[in-house]
Scaffold this motif. Sequence first.
Motif, PDB file in Angstrom:
ATOM      1  N   GLU A  60     -27.353 -48.148 -40.076  1.00 50.36           N
ATOM      2  CA  GLU A  60     -26.410 -49.002 -39.120  1.00 50.36           C
ATOM      3  C   GLU A  60     -26.904 -49.405 -37.608  1.00 50.36           C
ATOM      4  OE1 GLU A  60     -21.871 -48.437 -39.247  1.00 50.36           O
ATOM      5  OE2 GLU A  60     -22.674 -46.722 -40.650  1.00 50.36           O
ATOM      6  N   GLU A  61     -27.381 -48.824 -37.415  1.00 56.54           N
ATOM      7  CA  GLU A  61     -28.511 -48.846 -36.375  1.00 56.54           C
ATOM      8  C   GLU A  61     -28.903 -50.447 -35.667  1.00 56.54           C
ATOM      9  OE1 GLU A  61     -31.746 -46.574 -34.417  1.00 56.54           O
ATOM     10  OE2 GLU A  61     -30.771 -45.058 -35.226  1.00 56.54           O
ATOM     11  N   TYR A  62     -29.503 -51.058 -36.927  1.00 51.63           N
ATOM     12  CA  TYR A  62     -30.657 -51.753 -37.443  1.00 51.63           C
ATOM     13  C   TYR A  62     -29.974 -53.497 -37.764  1.00 51.63           C
ATOM     14  CZ  TYR A  62     -34.105 -47.849 -37.213  1.00 51.63           C
ATOM     15  OH  TYR A  62     -34.778 -47.363 -36.872  1.00 51.63           O
ATOM     16  N   LEU A  63     -28.750 -52.832 -37.989  1.00 48.82           N
ATOM     17  CA  LEU A  63     -27.610 -54.104 -38.347  1.00 48.82           C
ATOM     18  C   LEU A  63     -27.108 -55.085 -37.755  1.00 48.82           C
ATOM     19  CD1 LEU A  63     -25.591 -52.559 -41.540  1.00 48.82           C
ATOM     20  CD2 LEU A  63     -27.959 -53.567 -41.628  1.00 48.82           C
ATOM     21  N   THR A  64     -27.295 -56.241 -38.292  1.00 55.59           N
ATOM     22  CA  THR A  64     -26.582 -57.190 -37.235  1.00 55.59           C
ATOM     23  C   THR A  64     -25.102 -56.838 -37.078  1.00 55.59           C
ATOM     24  OG1 THR A  64     -26.233 -58.820 -38.930  1.00 55.59           O
ATOM     25  CG2 THR A  64     -28.539 -58.892 -37.632  1.00 55.59           C
ATOM     26  N   PRO A  65     -24.328 -57.471 -36.160  1.00 58.70           N
ATOM     27  CA  PRO A  65     -22.431 -57.460 -36.324  1.00 58.70           C
ATOM     28  C   PRO A  65     -22.974 -58.016 -37.696  1.00 58.70           C
ATOM     29  CG  PRO A  65     -23.281 -57.828 -33.856  1.00 58.70           C
ATOM     30  CD  PRO A  65     -24.481 -58.235 -34.849  1.00 58.70           C
ATOM     31  N   ALA A  66     -22.489 -59.164 -37.924  1.00 60.05           N
ATOM     32  CA  ALA A  66     -22.595 -60.042 -39.510  1.00 60.05           C
ATOM     33  C   ALA A  66     -22.289 -58.407 -40.469  1.00 60.05           C
ATOM     34  CB  ALA A  66     -23.154 -60.998 -39.455  1.00 60.05           C
ATOM     35  N   ASP A  69     -20.204 -55.681 -40.072  1.00 60.05           N
ATOM     36  CA  ASP A  69     -19.039 -55.806 -40.943  1.00 60.05           C
ATOM     37  C   ASP A  69     -18.982 -56.302 -42.306  1.00 60.05           C
ATOM     38  OD1 ASP A  69     -15.746 -57.402 -40.786  1.00 60.05           O
ATOM     39  OD2 ASP A  69     -17.001 -59.385 -41.578  1.00 60.05           O
ATOM     40  N   ILE A  70     -20.162 -56.668 -43.756  1.00 64.25           N
ATOM     41  CA  ILE A  70     -20.001 -56.349 -44.441  1.00 64.25           C
ATOM     42  C   ILE A  70     -20.280 -55.677 -44.852  1.00 64.25           C
ATOM     43  CG2 ILE A  70     -21.502 -57.002 -46.280  1.00 64.25           C
ATOM     44  CD1 ILE A  70     -20.502 -59.564 -45.565  1.00 64.25           C
ATOM     45  N   LEU A  71     -21.031 -54.395 -44.563  1.00 60.98           N
ATOM     46  CA  LEU A  71     -20.760 -53.060 -44.545  1.00 60.98           C
ATOM     47  C   LEU A  71     -19.485 -52.416 -43.908  1.00 60.98           C
ATOM     48  CD1 LEU A  71     -23.238 -51.003 -44.942  1.00 60.98           C
ATOM     49  CD2 LEU A  71     -23.717 -49.566 -42.914  1.00 60.98           C
ATOM     50  N   ARG A  72     -18.369 -52.507 -43.466  1.00 59.01           N
ATOM     51  CA  ARG A  72     -17.862 -52.367 -43.094  1.00 59.01           C
ATOM     52  C   ARG A  72     -16.234 -52.975 -44.399  1.00 59.01           C
ATOM     53  NH1 ARG A  72     -13.012 -54.718 -41.810  1.00 59.01           N
ATOM     54  NH2 ARG A  72     -14.146 -56.400 -41.051  1.00 59.01           N
ATOM     55  N   ARG A  73     -16.645 -53.583 -44.889  1.00 62.30           N
ATOM     56  CA  ARG A  73     -15.444 -54.174 -45.914  1.00 62.30           C
ATOM     57  C   ARG A  73     -15.669 -53.322 -46.839  1.00 62.30           C
ATOM     58  NH1 ARG A  73     -16.985 -60.039 -46.745  1.00 62.30           N
ATOM     59  NH2 ARG A  73     -15.488 -59.812 -48.931  1.00 62.30           N
ATOM     60  N   GLY A  74     -17.613 -53.380 -47.211  1.00 65.54           N
ATOM     61  CA  GLY A  74     -17.851 -52.618 -48.379  1.00 65.54           C
ATOM     62  C   GLY A  74     -16.973 -51.298 -48.833  1.00 65.54           C
TER      63      GLY A  74
END
Length: 127
Positions: A60-66, A69-74
């Motif tokens: 998660e620390e390497y991910l963009t905000p977008a 958001d996809i990760l959260r939705r999943g």
Amino acid sequence: MDFVANLSPLALAYVGDAVYELLVRAHLVGRGPAKPEQLHREALKYVRATAQARVVPALEEYLTPAEKDILRRGRNARPGHLPRTAAPAEYHSSTALESLLGYLYLQGDWARVEELAHLIFKLAEQD
């Protein structure tokens, strides 16, 4: 691709599961010759929900905000069933990871998929 943003997280995970499986297989074959049954056993160390769930927090620390958001939705998606081989939280985390990979693949961002796959493999191999 505008339609990708409107796909359900479970549809993204469906595609992401196949993408991740292919990435794992290519990674393992790239290590050198091995028998198919050895490759299968090694692949399970990466593709099981428990294994995928272990790498998500560090990823998660390497991910963009977008991407987050996809990760959260999943993670919040609720499938019709849960496997017996993983705890619900692990399954939701693995679905999140697969959703992200499916999203990036369908967006045509193969470079980012490969970048994240390299990081996922590195994190998985630290365990």
